[in-house]
Scaffold this motif. Structure first.
Motif, short mmCIF file in Angstrom:
data_model
loop_
_atom_site.label_atom_id
_atom_site.label_comp_id
_atom_site.label_asym_id
_atom_site.label_seq_id
_atom_site.Cartn_x
_atom_site.Cartn_y
_atom_site.Cartn_z
N MET A 1 0.84 -1.20 0.00
CA MET A 1 0.00 0.00 0.00
C MET A 1 0.88 1.25 0.00
N ALA A 2 1.92 1.24 0.83
CA ALA A 2 2.83 2.38 0.89
C ALA A 2 3.49 2.59 -0.47
N PHE A 3 3.86 1.51 -1.13
CA PHE A 3 4.49 1.59 -2.45
C PHE A 3 3.52 2.18 -3.47
N GLY A 4 2.30 1.68 -3.49
CA GLY A 4 1.31 2.19 -4.43
C GLY A 4 1.01 3.67 -4.21
N LEU A 5 0.87 4.06 -2.94
CA LEU A 5 0.60 5.46 -2.63
C LEU A 5 1.77 6.35 -3.05
N THR A 6 2.98 5.86 -2.89
CA THR A 6 4.15 6.63 -3.29
C THR A 6 4.16 6.85 -4.80
N MET A 7 3.78 5.83 -5.56
CA MET A 7 3.81 5.94 -7.02
C MET A 7 2.80 6.95 -7.56
N THR A 8 1.80 7.31 -6.75
CA THR A 8 0.83 8.33 -7.17
C THR A 8 0.90 9.56 -6.27
N ALA A 9 1.97 9.66 -5.50
CA ALA A 9 2.16 10.79 -4.57
C ALA A 9 0.97 10.95 -3.63
N GLY A 10 0.32 9.82 -3.32
CA GLY A 10 -0.77 9.85 -2.35
C GLY A 10 -2.10 10.30 -2.90
N TRP A 11 -2.26 10.27 -4.22
CA TRP A 11 -3.50 10.80 -4.81
C TRP A 11 -4.33 9.73 -5.48
N LEU A 12 -5.62 9.91 -5.43
CA LEU A 12 -6.61 9.10 -6.12
C LEU A 12 -7.47 10.06 -6.92
N GLY A 13 -7.10 10.27 -8.18
CA GLY A 13 -7.76 11.31 -8.96
C GLY A 13 -7.43 12.66 -8.37
N ASP A 14 -8.47 13.43 -8.02
CA ASP A 14 -8.25 14.75 -7.42
C ASP A 14 -8.50 14.75 -5.92
N LYS A 15 -8.43 13.55 -5.30
CA LYS A 15 -8.67 13.44 -3.86
C LYS A 15 -7.51 12.69 -3.21
N PRO A 16 -7.28 12.94 -1.92
CA PRO A 16 -6.26 12.16 -1.20
C PRO A 16 -6.65 10.68 -1.16
N ALA A 17 -5.73 9.81 -1.52
CA ALA A 17 -6.03 8.38 -1.53
C ALA A 17 -6.34 7.85 -0.14
N GLU A 18 -5.80 8.50 0.90
CA GLU A 18 -6.05 8.03 2.25
C GLU A 18 -7.52 8.17 2.65
N ASP A 19 -8.29 8.96 1.89
CA ASP A 19 -9.73 9.09 2.17
C ASP A 19 -10.49 7.84 1.77
N GLU A 20 -9.99 7.11 0.77
CA GLU A 20 -10.63 5.88 0.31
C GLU A 20 -9.56 4.82 0.07
N PRO A 21 -8.91 4.35 1.13
CA PRO A 21 -7.77 3.43 0.96
C PRO A 21 -8.12 2.12 0.28
N GLU A 22 -9.28 1.55 0.59
CA GLU A 22 -9.65 0.27 -0.02
C GLU A 22 -9.89 0.42 -1.51
N LYS A 23 -10.54 1.52 -1.89
CA LYS A 23 -10.77 1.78 -3.31
C LYS A 23 -9.44 1.94 -4.03
N PHE A 24 -8.51 2.68 -3.42
CA PHE A 24 -7.20 2.87 -4.01
C PHE A 24 -6.49 1.53 -4.19
N PHE A 25 -6.55 0.68 -3.15
CA PHE A 25 -5.84 -0.60 -3.21
C PHE A 25 -6.41 -1.49 -4.30
N ARG A 26 -7.74 -1.48 -4.45
CA ARG A 26 -8.37 -2.28 -5.53
C ARG A 26 -7.92 -1.77 -6.89
N ASN A 27 -7.88 -0.44 -7.05
CA ASN A 27 -7.41 0.13 -8.32
C ASN A 27 -5.97 -0.29 -8.61
N PHE A 28 -5.15 -0.24 -7.57
CA PHE A 28 -3.74 -0.59 -7.71
C PHE A 28 -3.59 -2.03 -8.14
N TYR A 29 -4.34 -2.93 -7.51
CA TYR A 29 -4.24 -4.35 -7.87
C TYR A 29 -4.85 -4.62 -9.24
N ALA A 30 -5.92 -3.92 -9.57
CA ALA A 30 -6.52 -4.09 -10.89
C ALA A 30 -5.53 -3.66 -11.97
#
Length: 674
Positions: A526-555
């Motif tokens: 998770m830390a690796f994935g967040l680093t590769m996007t500088a902590g962002w999920l679109g125009d929102k902080p990825a930490e606001d929706e960590p599970e959604k971010f992780f699913r996107n990363f694995y997909a």
């Protein structure tokens, strides 16, 4: 007022929209081709500092000789005129026109523009910088540059000349490119109606790109070729359209309105990002135009949708990858923007202000367009001015370096605005849009500038800082790597040895395995994935929706592995499929390409990971500068506590001020950036 001798500029022309009678008699004399006995045109000084020259272009047919007359007039009393916006072209490739019965040399591109805009039966009043400003007179150039914004703002219309044809591919009909732009706007507006809002229109994905027909690809290639025109990459032309009441673009016989181009660009920046990435569409001018329109043309605000919090420094950053012959013009070309003015505290430039009223206040500029000063002097003077007037260090977030620029004879803390080809999304330059707070709201000390013989004549900037860690290992993202993050295949030439799936390459080097087997590894991944996007999920902080971010990363990992390799072990497939369920691989694809561009992945000695500036290498150090939103990478020098600053950095785990806990407060030290 009386007109002067016909061989000279007219002193002051009558304020009316008909050609002065004294000029009419000259028209017939000036319609013969230039010949050897014609004298060269000699500029006369402008009678007053508020005067400009206007060009009366006489009527003519087709390729008949161009004939004109220059008249001087106070800008505030100028008759209706149209201003030209164009690229000068090769200064050695020129043609002669007749100006006041004298021969005047102009570039071929300007000659072609004048031919295109010349009327057949009536004169036309124009302003074109290469003719209307005495370019060899530095004093006049400086004075006219300060009027440039008002010249374009007061013009009835700005005529943009892109040339006789599309330079990159002369077989393309410019009219076809303009027609596709209009058609795409129509299609997008239909989608807007269906989804109720432009922001709700689903983004175009790489799957959509793969399904484009051959004719659709040809249309997009035509638009790409059109937007590769040098005009779209020049610094001076940005304000020329940005200040226009109305603008028309011409290429050969085809034309299109500026508002149509703006709508097209904004739709691509929204749901069409995959298109402009894939077809390398040059949209560099959009942010700059909207920065101008938002503050000078309130009627465009509903289209531009720009934040009212405007910054002159942000305009320079948006223009950084444009082109200028003179590096000083990366600042001087934008001094017509209201944010370049030194408003009294609390009265700064804001959206919806009347540009004419602003300019009439005669407010001083942040920096004067002085071409007698060197690039180093201009850039350093401007940086000092911003640091002193803002009493903050936010300017440092605009620093970008190449390896060679770090060692140039300009202090490293002075932003280089002349780095064309740099495409890097800043992390800390929009505090209202970002959630980074690495120094946890701490205030920076007032900028202190240090002069020392030990600095080889360079100015030092003294700051308070907290040491984070030293960098131990790096992975630079080249231009090819940026393409390899995509799902689509790109022809990057034979012999490339770059790994075709950078995500898996880096992860394997970090962890020596790619299979998720425990919660501890999930946290690391998770830390690796967040680093590769500088902590962002679109125009929102990825930490606001960590599970959604992780699913996107694995997909993304699942799909990218299937497209490009390496093949996942059969025993791990079910686990990957489960972890990726409901994920959007395209969202992660866009985010990772956005934030890795022109950056370097790194690991520190204590195991922190991050994204740093492109020149980052082993031995560089991470510091938190008090008052900054992000950490920075610095390079030690031979002097103790003296560093060269490389740029801002994302370091996972410290972006929200975690390192600023009370126990660390006694570790803050004074450092000098040089």
């Amino acid at each position: 007022m009386s007109l002067v001798h016909p061989d000279h500029d007219v002193d002051l022309c009558p304020v009316r929209n008909d050609l002065p009678q004294d000029i009419i008699g000259l028209e017939s004399k000036a319609l013969s081709p230039p010949c050897p006995e014609y004298l060269s045109y000699q500029y006369q000084p402008l009678p007053r500092e508020d005067c400009i020259r206007l060009l009366w272009l006489f009527p003519g047919e087709d390729d008949k000789v161009l004939s004109c007359r220059l008249l001087s007039v106070p800008l505030g009393e100028a008759p209706p005129y149209e201003a030209l916006s164009y690229v000068w072209g090769d200064p050695t490739n020129t043609a002669e026109i007749i100006c006041g019965q004298k021969k005047l040399s102009v570039t071929i591109n300007l000659r072609d523009a004048l031919r295109r805009f010349r009327l057949k039966k009536d004169y036309r009043v124009l302003w074109a910088d290469a003719i209307c400003i005495h370019q060899q007179n530095i004093t006049e150039r400086k004075q006219q540059i300060q009027l440039m914004g008002m010249i374009y703002w007061k013009a009835d219309r700005v005529l943009v000349w892109l040339g006789q044809n599309i330079e990159r591919d002369k077989s393309i009909n410019p009219g076809d490119a303009f027609a596709w732009i209009r058609e795409y706007n129509r299609i997008f507006h239909e989608k807007e109606k269906v989804f109720g809002d432009a922001h709700k229109v689903p983004p175009i994905t790489s799957d959509d790109l793969a399904q484009l027909t051959e004719s659709e690809v040809d249309r997009w290639e035509a638009v790409s070729a059109l937007l590769s025109n040098p005009w779209f990459g020049r610094v001076w032309v940005m304000q020329e359209v940005g200040l226009a009441a109305d603008a028309l673009f011409f290429c050969g016989d085809a034309e299109i309105e500026a508002i149509e181009l703006l709508e097209f660009f904004l739709s691509l920046l929204g749901s069409g990002q995959a298109l402009y990435d894939h077809f390398s569409l040059n949209l560099s001018q959009v942010n700059i135009w909207t920065e101008y329109w938002t503050i000078t043309r309130p009627e465009y605000m509903s289209i531009a949708e720009k934040s009212p919090d405007l910054s002159f420094v942000q305009i320079l950053a948006d223009a950084r990858h444009l082109n200028a012959t003179d590096p000083r013009d990366y600042i001087f070309a934008f001094l017509g923007h209201p944010t370049a003015m030194q408003f009294p505290p609390g009265q700064e430039a804001r959206a919806g202000m009347d540009y004419g009223s602003i300019m009439s206040l005669k407010i001083g500029l942040l920096i004067q367009p002085d071409y007698t000063k060197s690039v180093q002097e201009v850039y350093t003077e401007f940086a000092v001015k911003i640091l002193e007037t803002t009493n903050s260090i936010y300017l440092l977030s605009y620093i970008i370096h190449f390896e060679k620029s770090i060692e140039e004879n300009i202090p490293s803390w002075v932003p280089r605005w002349n780095l064309p080809g740099v495409y890097q999304n800043s992390l800390g330059t929009h505090p209202e849009e970002r959630y980074y707070d690495a120094s946890r709201g701490s205030c920076s000390r007032s900028p202190t500038f240090v002069e020392s013989n030990k600095l080889n004549g360079l100015s030092g900037l003294q700051l308070n800082a907290l040491f984070v860690d030293r960098i131990e290992w790096t992975y630079e993202f080249s231009a090819h790597d940026w393409a390899y993050f995509a799902f689509l295949e790109y022809d990057l030439g034979e012999g490339s040895t770059i790994y075709r799936n950078p995500i898996e390459d880096i992860w394997s080097q970090l962890s020596h395995h790619t299979v998720l087997t425990s919660d501890e590894e999930k946290n690391s991944l998770m830390a690796f994935g967040l680093t590769m996007t500088a902590g962002w999920l679109g125009d929102k902080p990825a930490e606001d929706e960590p599970e959604k971010f992780f699913r996107n990363f694995y997909a993304y990992r699942l799909r990218k592995s299937w497209k490009s390799g390496p093949r996942l072990p059969t025993s791990s497939l079910s686990h990957f499929i489960q972890a990726a369920r409901g994920g959007d691989p395209h969202r992660f694809e866009v985010d990772v390409r956005t934030y890795t561009k022109s950056r370097t992945f790194f690991r520190t000695q204590t195991g922190l990971i991050g994204l740093g500036p492109q020149p980052t290498k082993k031995g560089d150090v991470c510091f938190i500068l008090l008052g900054a939103n992000t950490p920075f990478v610095l390079r030690p020098t031979s002097l103790a506590s003296h560093y060269r600053i490389l740029g801002e950095v994302y370091v996972h785990g410290i972006m929200r001020g975690e390192s600023m806990a009370a126990e660390y407060s006694n570790k803050v030290e004074d450092i000098i950036l040089c």
